[in-house]
Design a protein around this motif. Structure first.
Motif, short mmCIF file in Angstrom:
data_model
loop_
_atom_site.label_atom_id
_atom_site.label_comp_id
_atom_site.label_asym_id
_atom_site.label_seq_id
_atom_site.Cartn_x
_atom_site.Cartn_y
_atom_site.Cartn_z
N LEU A 176 11.60 -8.35 -7.08
CA LEU A 176 11.89 -8.74 -5.71
C LEU A 176 13.31 -8.40 -5.27
O LEU A 176 13.54 -8.09 -4.09
N ASN A 177 14.28 -8.47 -6.17
CA ASN A 177 15.65 -8.12 -5.77
C ASN A 177 15.74 -6.68 -5.27
O ASN A 177 16.55 -6.37 -4.40
N ASP A 178 14.89 -5.81 -5.81
CA ASP A 178 14.90 -4.40 -5.39
C ASP A 178 14.38 -4.23 -3.97
O ASP A 178 14.60 -3.18 -3.36
N TYR A 179 13.69 -5.23 -3.48
CA TYR A 179 13.09 -5.15 -2.14
C TYR A 179 13.70 -6.19 -1.19
O TYR A 179 13.13 -6.47 -0.14
N ALA A 180 14.84 -6.72 -1.55
CA ALA A 180 15.44 -7.80 -0.77
C ALA A 180 15.73 -7.37 0.66
O ALA A 180 15.51 -8.13 1.61
N ASP A 181 16.25 -6.17 0.84
CA ASP A 181 16.58 -5.70 2.20
C ASP A 181 15.32 -5.60 3.05
O ASP A 181 15.30 -6.03 4.22
N GLN A 210 15.74 -19.32 -9.21
CA GLN A 210 16.94 -19.35 -10.06
C GLN A 210 16.65 -18.75 -11.43
O GLN A 210 17.44 -17.97 -11.97
N GLY A 211 15.51 -19.13 -12.01
CA GLY A 211 15.18 -18.67 -13.36
C GLY A 211 15.02 -17.17 -13.44
O GLY A 211 15.40 -16.55 -14.45
N TYR A 212 14.42 -16.59 -12.40
CA TYR A 212 14.24 -15.14 -12.37
C TYR A 212 15.48 -14.41 -11.85
O TYR A 212 15.53 -13.18 -11.86
N GLY A 213 16.46 -15.18 -11.36
CA GLY A 213 17.66 -14.55 -10.80
C GLY A 213 17.39 -13.79 -9.53
O GLY A 213 18.01 -12.74 -9.29
N ILE A 214 16.52 -14.30 -8.69
CA ILE A 214 16.13 -13.62 -7.46
C ILE A 214 17.06 -14.05 -6.33
O ILE A 214 17.18 -15.25 -6.03
N ASP A 215 17.67 -13.10 -5.68
CA ASP A 215 18.67 -13.37 -4.64
C ASP A 215 18.03 -13.36 -3.26
O ASP A 215 18.45 -12.60 -2.37
N LEU A 216 17.02 -14.18 -3.05
CA LEU A 216 16.41 -14.35 -1.74
C LEU A 216 16.66 -15.77 -1.26
O LEU A 216 16.62 -16.71 -2.06
N GLU A 217 16.93 -15.90 0.03
CA GLU A 217 17.09 -17.22 0.61
C GLU A 217 15.75 -17.96 0.57
O GLU A 217 14.72 -17.42 0.98
N HIS A 218 15.78 -19.20 0.10
CA HIS A 218 14.56 -20.01 0.01
C HIS A 218 14.39 -20.74 1.34
O HIS A 218 15.04 -21.75 1.60
N VAL A 219 13.51 -20.24 2.17
CA VAL A 219 13.29 -20.80 3.51
C VAL A 219 12.22 -21.87 3.43
O VAL A 219 11.04 -21.58 3.19
N ALA A 234 0.84 -1.20 0.00
CA ALA A 234 0.00 0.00 0.00
C ALA A 234 0.87 1.25 0.00
O ALA A 234 2.06 1.19 0.36
N PRO A 235 0.35 2.40 -0.41
CA PRO A 235 1.13 3.64 -0.35
C PRO A 235 1.71 3.87 1.02
O PRO A 235 1.01 3.80 2.03
N GLY A 236 3.01 4.10 1.07
CA GLY A 236 3.71 4.29 2.34
C GLY A 236 4.18 3.01 2.98
O GLY A 236 4.90 3.03 3.98
N GLY A 237 3.80 1.86 2.42
CA GLY A 237 4.21 0.58 2.96
C GLY A 237 5.64 0.24 2.61
O GLY A 237 6.23 0.83 1.69
N PRO A 238 6.22 -0.72 3.31
CA PRO A 238 7.63 -1.06 3.10
C PRO A 238 7.92 -1.66 1.73
O PRO A 238 9.07 -1.68 1.29
N LEU A 239 6.89 -2.15 1.05
CA LEU A 239 7.08 -2.72 -0.29
C LEU A 239 6.33 -1.90 -1.34
O LEU A 239 6.00 -2.40 -2.42
N GLU A 240 6.08 -0.62 -1.06
CA GLU A 240 5.35 0.23 -2.00
C GLU A 240 6.02 0.18 -3.38
O GLU A 240 7.24 0.31 -3.49
#
Length: 316
Positions: A149-154, A178-187, A135-141
């Protein structure tokens, strides 16, 4: 063979070995002459919808002894172990078979077991975030697509949360990351752990991204947004040789029955062919169980009572 056994949940490999080594009980031929009908060895997957479907079928069989089935004996199994048991002839009924997710497993047992009906179809699955987070103002706006997703990894703590390691979708999500090249840990731990993490994040209004699917009670609890996919699903994209950079397919829930079961209880097999439970009905029942705390047998019984005329038509 149609057999009787009950076992606790364990890993797919351990359960497959245990099932092969220690299944005991009456065979279909021995049970077929019983006035009460045969006992059907049934796989039960870990998600609530599977328990509800099995309970509904069991209630209908109990109400209609003319179907030739006295009871369903369920064994909790991951899909791989369930289909291995079906291939050996130890499992005769599988419900909530997700296709195309389990198609390869179903193909491996096709000489012993057949898909006989689709319970519901067009069920969406994918990656979700809480609505407040985007949502506007949210941490993932500004986050709308999986490719961002890589832009919001932190903000996401560098983690993507998933369900059980035995799920085929978990393997697919590994490939998609892997296919999208997303650098998030897969939990990956369990669906219970995944949902506990969602509850914790939601209560604090913190960002989280995770795999979810319909029908699921989670959507009655939380306002979730599915991330967009730039590339539609195509057959082979999520196979080992595919590139993985595509959407997950919408899936259908199906019922598979052994040829032996169909021979021994053809009237029961006819019921399986006709049984339909909509996504909306299943999601409502899941809410009753997973949110409202009602018992699966009670919810299943209510569904059967509410659909008496329809069931009479199915039974004939």
């Amino acid at each position: 063979m149609l057999r009787t056994t009950i076992r606790p949940r364990a890993s797919a490999v351990a359960l497959a070995a245990l099932l092969a080594a220690t299944v005991t009980g009456c065979s279909a031929e021995e049970d077929a002459g019983s006035a009460d009908g045969i006992t059907v060895q049934t796989a039960q997957f870990s998600w609530t919808a599977a328990g509800l479907t099995n309970s509904i079928i069991g209630e209908i069989a109990s109400d209609h002894p003319e179907l030739g089935v006295a009871s369903l004996q369920t064994t909790q199994l991951d899909p791989a172990a369930a289909w291995a048991g079906a291939q050996r002839g130890d499992i005769d009924l599988l419900t909530e078979v997700a296709l195309p997710n389990q198609q390869e497993l179903a193909d491996s047992a096709s000489d012993q077991v057949e898909i006989v009906s689709q319970t519901y179809g067009d069920a969406a699955q994918g990656w979700f975030v809480p609505a407040y987070a985007v949502a506007p103002g949210g941490p993932l706006e500004g986050l709308t697509s999986v490719t961002q997703l890589n832009d919001y990894a932190d903000a996401l703590g560098g983690k993507f949360y998933d369900a059980d390691p035995g799920y085929i979708t978990t393997e697919q999500n590994t490939k998609r990351l892997q296919g999208y090249g997303i650098d998030l840990e897969h939990v990956v731990a369990s669906e219970a752990a995944e949902l506990a993490q969602l509850e914790n994040s939601y209560s604090r209004e913190e960002p989280i991204v995770l795999y979810l699917y319909h029908p699921h009670a989670v959507f009655a609890q939380y306002d979730m947004v599915q991330l967009e996919e730039p590339t539609p699903y195509t057959e082979g994209c999520l196979a080992p040789e595919g590139d993985g950079a595509c959407a997950m397919p919408s899936y259908s829930a199906n019922i598979a029955a052994s040829t032996e079961l169909q021979d021994q209880a053809p009237e029961f097999a006819g019921l399986l062919t006709d049984l339909r439970i909509s996504v909306e009905e299943m999601e409502q029942m899941q809410k009753q169980v997973d949110v409202d705390g009602e018992e699966v047998p009670d919810v299943a019984r209510q569904w059967v009572d509410d659909h008496g005329d329809q069931i009479d038509e199915w039974v004939g």
